[in-house]
Design a protein around this motif. Sequence first.
Motif, PDB file in Angstrom:
ATOM      1  N   ALA A 115       0.835  -1.214   0.000  1.00 13.48           N
ATOM      2  CA  ALA A 115       0.000   0.000   0.000  1.00 13.48           C
ATOM      3  C   ALA A 115       0.862   1.254   0.000  1.00 13.48           C
ATOM      4  N   ALA A 116       1.912   1.266   0.799  1.00 12.11           N
ATOM      5  CA  ALA A 116       2.795   2.440   0.876  1.00 12.11           C
ATOM      6  C   ALA A 116       3.505   2.667  -0.451  1.00 12.11           C
ATOM      7  N   CYS A 117       3.998   1.610  -1.061  1.00  9.34           N
ATOM      8  CA  CYS A 117       4.705   1.731  -2.338  1.00  9.34           C
ATOM      9  C   CYS A 117       3.782   2.327  -3.398  1.00  9.34           C
ATOM     10  N   SER A 118       2.574   1.817  -3.467  1.00  6.33           N
ATOM     11  CA  SER A 118       1.607   2.306  -4.446  1.00  6.33           C
ATOM     12  C   SER A 118       1.284   3.787  -4.213  1.00  6.33           C
ATOM     13  N   GLU A 119       1.074   4.149  -2.954  1.00  7.89           N
ATOM     14  CA  GLU A 119       0.751   5.547  -2.651  1.00  7.89           C
ATOM     15  C   GLU A 119       1.918   6.482  -2.952  1.00  7.89           C
ATOM     16  N   VAL A 120       3.124   6.060  -2.647  1.00  7.25           N
ATOM     17  CA  VAL A 120       4.299   6.890  -2.953  1.00  7.25           C
ATOM     18  C   VAL A 120       4.386   7.148  -4.449  1.00  7.25           C
ATOM     19  N   VAL A 121       4.245   6.100  -5.251  1.00  5.50           N
ATOM     20  CA  VAL A 121       4.333   6.260  -6.713  1.00  5.50           C
ATOM     21  C   VAL A 121       3.240   7.207  -7.207  1.00  5.50           C
ATOM     22  N   ASP A 122       2.009   6.986  -6.760  1.00  9.89           N
ATOM     23  CA  ASP A 122       0.905   7.852  -7.184  1.00  9.89           C
ATOM     24  C   ASP A 122       1.152   9.301  -6.810  1.00  9.89           C
ATOM     25  N   ARG A 123       1.609   9.531  -5.597  1.00 14.20           N
ATOM     26  CA  ARG A 123       1.801  10.910  -5.131  1.00 14.20           C
ATOM     27  C   ARG A 123       2.975  11.595  -5.813  1.00 14.20           C
ATOM     28  N   LEU A 124       4.070  10.905  -6.000  1.00  9.89           N
ATOM     29  CA  LEU A 124       5.209  11.603  -6.608  1.00  9.89           C
ATOM     30  C   LEU A 124       4.941  11.945  -8.062  1.00  9.89           C
ATOM     31  N   LYS A 125       4.140  11.108  -8.755  1.00 11.84           N
ATOM     32  CA  LYS A 125       3.787  11.412 -10.149  1.00 11.84           C
ATOM     33  C   LYS A 125       2.950  12.687 -10.247  1.00 11.84           C
ATOM     34  N   VAL A 126       2.141  12.974  -9.210  1.00 13.65           N
ATOM     35  CA  VAL A 126       1.242  14.128  -9.215  1.00 13.65           C
ATOM     36  C   VAL A 126       1.863  15.352  -8.540  1.00 13.65           C
ATOM     37  N   GLU A 127       2.578  15.142  -7.448  1.00 16.91           N
ATOM     38  CA  GLU A 127       2.983  16.258  -6.587  1.00 16.91           C
ATOM     39  C   GLU A 127       4.395  16.787  -6.806  1.00 16.91           C
ATOM     40  N   LEU A 128       5.276  16.010  -7.401  1.00 11.89           N
ATOM     41  CA  LEU A 128       6.657  16.474  -7.559  1.00 11.89           C
ATOM     42  C   LEU A 128       6.849  17.219  -8.879  1.00 11.89           C
ATOM     43  N   PRO A 129       7.584  18.332  -8.839  1.00 13.89           N
ATOM     44  CA  PRO A 129       7.857  19.083 -10.067  1.00 13.89           C
ATOM     45  C   PRO A 129       8.990  18.419 -10.870  1.00 13.89           C
ATOM     46  N   ILE A 130       8.607  17.331 -11.545  1.00 13.57           N
ATOM     47  CA  ILE A 130       9.523  16.582 -12.408  1.00 13.57           C
ATOM     48  C   ILE A 130       8.841  16.478 -13.768  1.00 13.57           C
ATOM     49  N   TRP A 131       9.600  16.788 -14.813  1.00 13.02           N
ATOM     50  CA  TRP A 131       9.039  16.773 -16.154  1.00 13.02           C
ATOM     51  C   TRP A 131       9.863  15.887 -17.066  1.00 13.02           C
ATOM     52  N   GLY A 132       9.179  15.281 -18.029  1.00 12.84           N
ATOM     53  CA  GLY A 132       9.860  14.448 -19.003  1.00 12.84           C
ATOM     54  C   GLY A 132       9.584  14.928 -20.413  1.00 12.84           C
TER      55      GLY A 132
END
Length: 147
Positions: A115-132
């Motif tokens: 559960a923690a792994c899934s939530e971390v991935v979901d949140r960093l994709k939305v909340e971190l200013p990282i662009w590709g």
Amino acid sequence: MSEKNIKNIFVNGPIAPAFIADSIAKHSSKTAIGGHSIFMGQVRKDEINGKFVSAIAYTAYEELALEKMYQIREEIFEKYPLKCMHIYHSLGTVKAGEICLFVFTSSAHRKPAIAACSEVVDRLKVELPIWGKEIFEDESHQWKENS
């Protein structure tokens, strides 16, 4: 007042399989851990408008991303009974087929780790200013939209 322990999550270029294997191997001595969850994000060779993605060039507002990741990390440790959590994200160019994101969570039991792994991935994709920026085989490019 204690100093924040802000961890650098950024790796230049792709995340090497040997690095991932070494990270996993280091946990064999941590005998209170009974479950791990691992997410690895890999650059896909997507076809977009008849062109194939050959790589993604990642950039970030690093200072803000690290501060936000610290906050997410603290909230995840508060919410789940984790023993440890490791997060690495690529910066720079990562070719199709290479790993660009590695999230590794561990706990006494599997469900909190998953559960923690899934939530971390979901949140960093939305909340971190990282662009590709998707780079196509013909060397044209476009900014990637997260899904």
